[in-house]
Design an enzyme around this catalytic site. Structure first.
Site, mmCIF file in Angstrom:
data_model
loop_
_atom_site.group_PDB
_atom_site.id
_atom_site.type_symbol
_atom_site.label_atom_id
_atom_site.label_comp_id
_atom_site.label_asym_id
_atom_site.label_seq_id
_atom_site.Cartn_x
_atom_site.Cartn_y
_atom_site.Cartn_z
ATOM 1 C CG HIS A 26 34.404 11.432 0.936
ATOM 2 N ND1 HIS A 26 35.128 11.005 -0.164
ATOM 3 C CD2 HIS A 26 33.190 10.833 0.816
ATOM 4 C CE1 HIS A 26 34.381 10.213 -0.906
ATOM 5 N NE2 HIS A 26 33.199 10.087 -0.324
ATOM 6 C CD GLU A 27 30.799 10.297 3.874
ATOM 7 O OE1 GLU A 27 29.656 10.556 3.456
ATOM 8 O OE2 GLU A 27 31.514 9.388 3.403
ATOM 9 C CG HIS A 30 29.066 12.699 -0.510
ATOM 10 N ND1 HIS A 30 29.160 12.672 -1.888
ATOM 11 C CD2 HIS A 30 29.849 11.684 -0.056
ATOM 12 C CE1 HIS A 30 29.988 11.696 -2.252
ATOM 13 N NE2 HIS A 30 30.418 11.095 -1.163
#
Length: 214
Positions: A26-27, A30
């Site tokens: 997820h990170e 980003h």
């Protein structure tokens, strides 16, 4: 021990493995999309990596095991480095939840093709947790509440004048979010969303795989 955790001891190993994978991708998503749009901030701070150590927040991880919700370390983004800040901002915000959706889809696909091929029960349970928890993270992060990704998307879609007002009251929005999540209000606000959307997403996976490969 179970009474102090949001998950049973039997589920805990699968939850821990799933969270490490889900939070890391997820990170990273980003950071990667921000980098591709010209922002080196996350890269310069060592966040453009799939090493979980750089993404997991100890308190946020422990809280999700105890309370059922938590967080990873937010990826720093400098919108001034984007040529088109609104479009790039939306895509950067979407990247995290979409990574969780993709992990859930891949895990579901593995179960669809191999669950009857003598797969060990450990891996079946792990993949089921991968599907369920990543769908939860996908839906949860798209809620339009600060500090979630869904709120950041709303910010970028809003006209500049509205965006200024949203930013002004954002600190109170975070407090409201916490109140909703940790009080009985959760069962009247967020829980109904999950009870409808989560089964629909998983059923959607089943429909797609059955249509294409059934």
């Amino acid at each position: 021990m179970d009474r102090f955790l949001a998950f049973s001891m039997q589920e805990l190993p699968f939850v821990v493995i799933t969270l490490i994978v889900a939070f890391t991708f997820h990170e990273f998503a980003h950071a990667y999309v921000a980098y591709k749009f010209g922002d080196d901030t996350a890269k310069d701070q060592g966040r453009l990596t799939l090493n979980p150590v750089h993404h997991l927040d100890p308190i946020g991880t422990i809280l999700i095991l105890i309370a059922g919700f938590g967080w990873a370390r937010p990826v720093p983004v400098n919108r001034r480095n984007f040529q088109n800040p609104r479009l790039a901002g939306i895509l950067v915000s979407l990247a995290g939840p979409l990574s969780n959706f993709l992990i859930a889809a891949i895990a579901y696909g593995i179960l669809f093709f191999f669950v009857g091929a003598g797969m060990p029960p450990f891996f079946i349970d792990l993949l089921n947790m991968m599907v369920w928890l990543n769908v939860v993270l996908f839906v949860f992060n798209l809620l339009p509440l600060p500090p979630l990704d869904g709120y950041r998307i709303i910010e970028d879609l809003a006209p500049p004048a509205v965006r200024v007002k949203l930013t002004k009251y954002e600190q109170y929005g975070t407090l409201i979010f916490l109140i909703i999540v940790i009080t009985p209000l959760y069962q009247y606000t967020i829980q109904p969303i999950f009870s409808i959307v989560l089964p629909s997403v998983i059923q959607g996976f089943n429909t797609i795989f059955m249509t294409l490969f059934g």
